[in-house]
Design a protein around this motif. Structure first.
Motif, PDB file in Angstrom:
ATOM      1  N   LYS A 216       0.834  -1.196   0.000  1.00  0.00           N
ATOM      2  CA  LYS A 216       0.000   0.000   0.000  1.00  0.00           C
ATOM      3  C   LYS A 216       0.873   1.252   0.000  1.00  0.00           C
ATOM      4  O   LYS A 216       1.995   1.244   0.508  1.00  0.00           O
ATOM      5  CB  LYS A 216      -0.923   0.006   1.225  1.00  0.00           C
ATOM      6  CG  LYS A 216      -1.917  -1.153   1.231  1.00  0.00           C
ATOM      7  CD  LYS A 216      -2.786  -1.152   2.473  1.00  0.00           C
ATOM      8  CE  LYS A 216      -3.770  -2.323   2.436  1.00  0.00           C
ATOM      9  NZ  LYS A 216      -4.642  -2.366   3.636  1.00  0.00           N
ATOM     10  N   GLN A 217       0.352   2.310  -0.602  1.00  0.00           N
ATOM     11  CA  GLN A 217       1.053   3.581  -0.641  1.00  0.00           C
ATOM     12  C   GLN A 217       0.765   4.363   0.640  1.00  0.00           C
ATOM     13  O   GLN A 217      -0.328   4.273   1.202  1.00  0.00           O
ATOM     14  CB  GLN A 217       0.610   4.400  -1.850  1.00  0.00           C
ATOM     15  CG  GLN A 217       0.865   3.712  -3.179  1.00  0.00           C
ATOM     16  CD  GLN A 217       2.343   3.535  -3.455  1.00  0.00           C
ATOM     17  OE1 GLN A 217       3.100   4.489  -3.407  1.00  0.00           O
ATOM     18  NE2 GLN A 217       2.747   2.315  -3.756  1.00  0.00           N
ATOM     19  N   VAL A 218       1.745   5.152   1.089  1.00  0.00           N
ATOM     20  CA  VAL A 218       1.603   5.918   2.324  1.00  0.00           C
ATOM     21  C   VAL A 218       1.801   7.404   2.043  1.00  0.00           C
ATOM     22  O   VAL A 218       2.792   7.806   1.427  1.00  0.00           O
ATOM     23  CB  VAL A 218       2.621   5.464   3.393  1.00  0.00           C
ATOM     24  CG1 VAL A 218       2.487   6.315   4.660  1.00  0.00           C
ATOM     25  CG2 VAL A 218       2.424   3.987   3.726  1.00  0.00           C
ATOM     26  N   VAL A 219       0.843   8.212   2.481  1.00  0.00           N
ATOM     27  CA  VAL A 219       0.926   9.669   2.399  1.00  0.00           C
ATOM     28  C   VAL A 219       0.757  10.221   3.807  1.00  0.00           C
ATOM     29  O   VAL A 219      -0.050   9.706   4.588  1.00  0.00           O
ATOM     30  CB  VAL A 219      -0.170  10.245   1.472  1.00  0.00           C
ATOM     31  CG1 VAL A 219      -0.180  11.772   1.529  1.00  0.00           C
ATOM     32  CG2 VAL A 219       0.042   9.777   0.045  1.00  0.00           C
ATOM     33  N   VAL A 220       1.525  11.246   4.137  1.00  0.00           N
ATOM     34  CA  VAL A 220       1.452  11.867   5.459  1.00  0.00           C
ATOM     35  C   VAL A 220       0.833  13.254   5.336  1.00  0.00           C
ATOM     36  O   VAL A 220       1.113  13.987   4.382  1.00  0.00           O
ATOM     37  CB  VAL A 220       2.854  11.982   6.097  1.00  0.00           C
ATOM     38  CG1 VAL A 220       2.806  12.815   7.387  1.00  0.00           C
ATOM     39  CG2 VAL A 220       3.422  10.598   6.391  1.00  0.00           C
ATOM     40  N   MET A 221      -0.022  13.609   6.282  1.00  0.00           N
ATOM     41  CA  MET A 221      -0.500  14.986   6.404  1.00  0.00           C
ATOM     42  C   MET A 221      -0.226  15.448   7.829  1.00  0.00           C
ATOM     43  O   MET A 221      -0.449  14.713   8.794  1.00  0.00           O
ATOM     44  CB  MET A 221      -1.990  15.103   6.063  1.00  0.00           C
ATOM     45  CG  MET A 221      -2.930  14.281   6.903  1.00  0.00           C
ATOM     46  SD  MET A 221      -4.683  14.469   6.444  1.00  0.00           S
ATOM     47  CE  MET A 221      -5.057  16.112   7.087  1.00  0.00           C
ATOM     48  N   GLN A 222       0.304  16.659   7.970  1.00  0.00           N
ATOM     49  CA  GLN A 222       0.619  17.215   9.280  1.00  0.00           C
ATOM     50  C   GLN A 222       0.633  18.728   9.162  1.00  0.00           C
ATOM     51  O   GLN A 222       0.640  19.274   8.057  1.00  0.00           O
ATOM     52  CB  GLN A 222       1.971  16.707   9.776  1.00  0.00           C
ATOM     53  CG  GLN A 222       3.139  17.090   8.874  1.00  0.00           C
ATOM     54  CD  GLN A 222       4.452  16.478   9.330  1.00  0.00           C
ATOM     55  OE1 GLN A 222       4.561  15.267   9.515  1.00  0.00           O
ATOM     56  NE2 GLN A 222       5.449  17.327   9.526  1.00  0.00           N
ATOM     57  N   HIS A 223       0.636  19.420  10.290  1.00  0.00           N
ATOM     58  CA  HIS A 223       0.536  20.879  10.236  1.00  0.00           C
ATOM     59  C   HIS A 223       1.876  21.549   9.933  1.00  0.00           C
ATOM     60  O   HIS A 223       1.983  22.367   9.021  1.00  0.00           O
ATOM     61  CB  HIS A 223      -0.026  21.424  11.547  1.00  0.00           C
ATOM     62  CG  HIS A 223      -0.284  22.899  11.511  1.00  0.00           C
ATOM     63  ND1 HIS A 223      -1.164  23.472  10.613  1.00  0.00           N
ATOM     64  CD2 HIS A 223       0.234  23.933  12.236  1.00  0.00           C
ATOM     65  CE1 HIS A 223      -1.191  24.784  10.793  1.00  0.00           C
ATOM     66  NE2 HIS A 223      -0.348  25.093  11.762  1.00  0.00           N
ATOM     67  N   HIS A 224       2.900  21.223  10.693  1.00  0.00           N
ATOM     68  CA  HIS A 224       4.192  21.888  10.532  1.00  0.00           C
ATOM     69  C   HIS A 224       4.975  21.310   9.349  1.00  0.00           C
ATOM     70  O   HIS A 224       4.869  20.127   9.032  1.00  0.00           O
ATOM     71  CB  HIS A 224       5.031  21.750  11.805  1.00  0.00           C
ATOM     72  CG  HIS A 224       4.506  22.545  12.962  1.00  0.00           C
ATOM     73  ND1 HIS A 224       3.378  22.170  13.663  1.00  0.00           N
ATOM     74  CD2 HIS A 224       4.947  23.696  13.539  1.00  0.00           C
ATOM     75  CE1 HIS A 224       3.145  23.056  14.625  1.00  0.00           C
ATOM     76  NE2 HIS A 224       4.076  23.986  14.567  1.00  0.00           N
ATOM     77  N   ASN A 225       5.775  22.173   8.732  1.00  0.00           N
ATOM     78  CA  ASN A 225       6.616  21.735   7.619  1.00  0.00           C
ATOM     79  C   ASN A 225       7.648  20.730   8.108  1.00  0.00           C
ATOM     80  O   ASN A 225       8.207  20.858   9.199  1.00  0.00           O
ATOM     81  CB  ASN A 225       7.348  22.922   6.994  1.00  0.00           C
ATOM     82  CG  ASN A 225       6.420  23.988   6.433  1.00  0.00           C
ATOM     83  OD1 ASN A 225       6.843  25.099   6.175  1.00  0.00           O
ATOM     84  ND2 ASN A 225       5.145  23.665   6.256  1.00  0.00           N
TER      85      ASN A 225
END
Length: 271
Positions: A216-225
Motif C-alpha cells: 500500500k502507498q503511504v501519504v502523510v498529512m501534518q501541520h508543521h513543515n
C-alpha cells in the motif's frame, strides 16, 4: 492485484492565501494490474483530493476590535470574513465534488469550542454529500489558551472528519491512520506542539512498515513543515518547521514516505 497511487500525480493551485487558506487540488490515479487469462489489463481509478490548510475560522460573535479592520495590513488573516470564506470554499467543493478534502490544521484562530463547532458543522455538509473529509489539529486548535478545546474534545467534534475512519491511533497524540481509498494509507500526524515525539515517530514508522508490507502507498498529512522551503528557513522562521525536522525527514525518507502535505507557513509551495 497491485496498486500504485503515484503512477500519475498532478497538482493545481486553486487559491493563494485567502484568510491564510492555501488550497491545492491533487489527482491520484491508481493503476490496478489484473491478471486476466494471462493478459495483463490496466484499470485506472482517478481520485481527486483537495488539500486545505490554515482556515483560522472564528465564530462571528467572538470578533472584537482587533479583528474588525477592513484593512488587510491590520488583519492579514481577514478574520472578519473567515466564516464567509469557509462557506465559499465548502460551496465550491460541493459543486466540484472532489473525492476527499484534507485539512492540515489550524481550523480555528483561537481553538475555542464555538468556532470548532462552526467549522465541524460546515464541513459536515461535505460529509453528507459523500465527500470524505480528513482533518488534523494545528498549533491554534487545541490547548491554545485558557478555555480552549482539549485534544479529546477536538477528536469528538471532528469524529466524522477522519477520526471515525481511523484503523490505528497513536496513544501519545491525536495522530491516526486511515485508508480512505483501497491501497492508500493516510497517516494523519498531530504536530500541534511543534514536534513529533519519539513514541509518535515509532508509531508512524511501524504503521508505514505495515502498509508497505501489504503493497500500500503511504501519504502523510501534518501541520508543521517537515522540510525547509528555502535555505535558512529553520533559522529565520523556525516556528514554521518541526523542531526536530531533520531527524523526522531522515526517518521518513528511509521508511519510504515520499509525500507529505503540511501547512502552517501560509505559503503554497513544494519543497
Amino acid at each position: 492485484m497491485t496498486k500504485n497511487f503515484f503512477s500519475r500525480f498532478t497538482r493545481n493551485m486553486l487559491a493563494v492565501l485567502v484568510c491564510g487558506v492555501a488550497v491545492t487540488s491533487c489527482t491520484f490515479v491508481a493503476d490496478n494490474a489484473v491478471n486476466n487469462n494471462d493478459d495483463d489489463a490496466q484499470e485506472q481509478t482517478e481520485r481527486t483530493i483537495w488539500v486545505l490548510s490554515d482556515i483560522h475560522a472564528m465564530a462571528p460573535d467572538l470578533l472584537n476590535d482587533q479583528y474588525q479592520a477592513d484593512d488587510a495590513t491590520k488583519d492579514p488573516k481577514l478574520m472578519l470574513y473567515s466564516t464567509e470564506i469557509l462557506d465559499k470554499l465548502v460551496g465550491d467543493a460541493l459543486s466540484a465534488k472532489p473525492d476527499m478534502m484534507l485539512i492540515t490544521g489550524d481550523l480555528t484562530e483561537l481553538g475555542d469550542q464555538k468556532s470548532h463547532e462552526l467549522v465541524a458543522n460546515t464541513l459536515g455538509q461535505l460529509v453528507s454529500e459523500g465527500i470524505k473529509v480528513v482533518v488534523i489539529p494545528g498549533n491554534h486548535d487545541v490547548d491554545n489558551a485558557d478555555g480552549s478545546t482539549t485534544p479529546q474534545k477536538f477528536a469528538e467534534l471532528y469524529k466524522d472528519c477522519g477520526f471515525n475512519m481511523a484503523y490505528a491511533k497513536d496513544q501519545a497524540s491525536l495522530s491516526y491512520a486511515c485508508e480512505p481509498f483501497d491501497g492508500l494509507v493516510l497517516l494523519c500526524v498531530d504536530t500541534s506542539t511543534g514536534t513529533i515525539g519519539d513514541s509518535t515517530m515509532k508509531w508512524m514508522l511501524d504503521e508505514t512498515d505495515k502498509a508497505h508490507e501489504q503493497s500500500k502507498q503511504v501519504v502523510v498529512m501534518q501541520h508543521h513543515n517537515v522540510m525547509e522551503h528555502y535555505d535558512g528557513k529553520s533559522s529565520l522562521q523556525k516556528e514554521n518547521v518541526l523542531v526536530n525536522y531533520e531527524d523526522v525527514t531522515d526517518k521518513m525518507m528511509k521508511s519510504g514516505i515520499h509525500l507529505v502535505f503540511s501547512g502552517h507557513a501560509h505559503i503554497p509551495d513544494i519543497a
